[in-house]
Design a protein around this motif. Sequence first.
Motif, PDB file in Angstrom:
ATOM      1  N   GLN A   1       0.819  -1.205   0.000  1.00 31.18           N
ATOM      2  CA  GLN A   1       0.000   0.000   0.000  1.00 31.18           C
ATOM      3  C   GLN A   1       0.861   1.267   0.000  1.00 31.18           C
ATOM      4  OE1 GLN A   1      -3.589  -0.191   2.523  1.00 31.18           O
ATOM      5  NE2 GLN A   1      -2.905  -2.236   3.131  1.00 31.18           N
ATOM      6  N   THR A   2       2.135   1.147  -0.390  1.00 30.29           N
ATOM      7  CA  THR A   2       3.036   2.277  -0.545  1.00 30.29           C
ATOM      8  C   THR A   2       3.061   3.133   0.709  1.00 30.29           C
ATOM      9  OG1 THR A   2       2.398   2.240  -2.884  1.00 30.29           O
ATOM     10  CG2 THR A   2       3.807   4.048  -2.162  1.00 30.29           C
ATOM     11  N   ARG A   3       3.516   2.546   1.782  1.00 31.29           N
ATOM     12  CA  ARG A   3       3.655   3.277   3.037  1.00 31.29           C
ATOM     13  C   ARG A   3       5.008   3.981   3.078  1.00 31.29           C
ATOM     14  NH1 ARG A   3       1.683  -1.814   4.375  1.00 31.29           N
ATOM     15  NH2 ARG A   3      -0.413  -1.884   5.259  1.00 31.29           N
ATOM     16  N   GLY A   4       5.062   5.065   3.844  1.00 31.54           N
ATOM     17  CA  GLY A   4       6.319   5.766   4.065  1.00 31.54           C
ATOM     18  C   GLY A   4       6.354   7.120   3.398  1.00 31.54           C
ATOM     19  N   SER A   5       7.194   7.990   3.942  1.00 31.47           N
ATOM     20  CA  SER A   5       7.379   9.317   3.371  1.00 31.47           C
ATOM     21  C   SER A   5       8.199   9.220   2.092  1.00 31.47           C
ATOM     22  CB  SER A   5       8.099  10.203   4.383  1.00 31.47           C
ATOM     23  OG  SER A   5       9.420   9.733   4.587  1.00 31.47           O
ATOM     24  N   VAL A   6       8.257  10.306   1.336  1.00 29.35           N
ATOM     25  CA  VAL A   6       9.069  10.328   0.128  1.00 29.35           C
ATOM     26  C   VAL A   6      10.529  10.055   0.476  1.00 29.35           C
ATOM     27  CG1 VAL A   6       9.931  11.801  -1.728  1.00 29.35           C
ATOM     28  CG2 VAL A   6       7.495  11.777  -1.194  1.00 29.35           C
ATOM     29  N   ALA A   7      11.013  10.653   1.563  1.00 38.85           N
ATOM     30  CA  ALA A   7      12.404  10.426   1.968  1.00 38.85           C
ATOM     31  C   ALA A   7      12.656   8.954   2.265  1.00 38.85           C
ATOM     32  CB  ALA A   7      12.733  11.278   3.192  1.00 38.85           C
ATOM     33  N   GLU A   8      11.712   8.291   2.930  1.00 36.87           N
ATOM     34  CA  GLU A   8      11.873   6.869   3.226  1.00 36.87           C
ATOM     35  C   GLU A   8      11.848   6.031   1.947  1.00 36.87           C
ATOM     36  OE1 GLU A   8       9.860   6.651   7.681  1.00 36.87           O
ATOM     37  OE2 GLU A   8       8.574   6.646   5.897  1.00 36.87           O
ATOM     38  N   LEU A   9      10.991   6.395   1.001  1.00 34.17           N
ATOM     39  CA  LEU A   9      10.927   5.664  -0.257  1.00 34.17           C
ATOM     40  C   LEU A   9      12.218   5.831  -1.053  1.00 34.17           C
ATOM     41  CD1 LEU A   9       7.260   6.505  -1.272  1.00 34.17           C
ATOM     42  CD2 LEU A   9       8.108   4.295  -0.491  1.00 34.17           C
TER      43      LEU A   9
END
Length: 265
Positions: free
Chosen positions: A218-226
């Motif tokens: 479900q595409t969890r995480g902030s942009v920085a984490e991704l």
Amino acid sequence: MARPLRIAVQLQPQHAPHYSAIRDAIRRCEDIGVDIAFNWDHFFPLYGDRDGEHFECWTMLAAWAEQTSRIEIGALVSCNSYRNPELLADMARTVDHIGGGRLILGIGSGWKHRDYREYGYEFGTAGTRLDDLAEALPRITRRLAQLNPPPTRPIPMLIGGAGERKTLRLVAEHADIWHSFADADSYPHKAAVLAEHCAAAGRDPAAIEHSAALGGDQTRGSVAELLAEADTLSALGVTLLTIGSSGPDYDLAAAEALCRWRDQH
């Protein structure tokens, strides 16, 4: 075999009350520089309201092929159980022609019981579904070679899955792209098993593009984490990185950041 980094977006065809939202999303994917747009082959939403709005996979791919001009398109992944292999080959060839040679033929053995039950397909077992896939793959290849007119190019085949005994063997024997459904912790072991199957099949594992999703299902995480996850996976050898986006708004901020990340590498 050095491969360029590529960014894909899975536009999940769920929770969009009107198809126009998906039409807009695929257009935006092409505009921001995404390499591949995927959908998925299900009949009901996988997340959120399980009885929410949902659209079908392959008719959508034909529309995307007509609407776009650069981006590659495909299903992540098409379910082998839902269509006769010869029919699927013909559908793929037709979408390939509509798009001028931009289709990726993603396929897997299937898993969502509700889809099978409500649409009248025999569910069987994980083992029988994989056996069916093993039988279907050479039939698809044979039919693609017989069609008139033929495909515009050898259509890349993507196989999704990480089962070590059967699925990865099929990847080694048939796939141009492997979508692992694995995270950074499990990916190295799965890649090593695939390499063993490639050796048994007489195939260089570097001939297969390695693909993985960012942020979980479900595409969890902030942009920085991704972006940090993208760094980790690319260092492990993954060159195709996929981010999911769901209706109704189809937020592409993370995809845009990943395209900038790709361009900096």
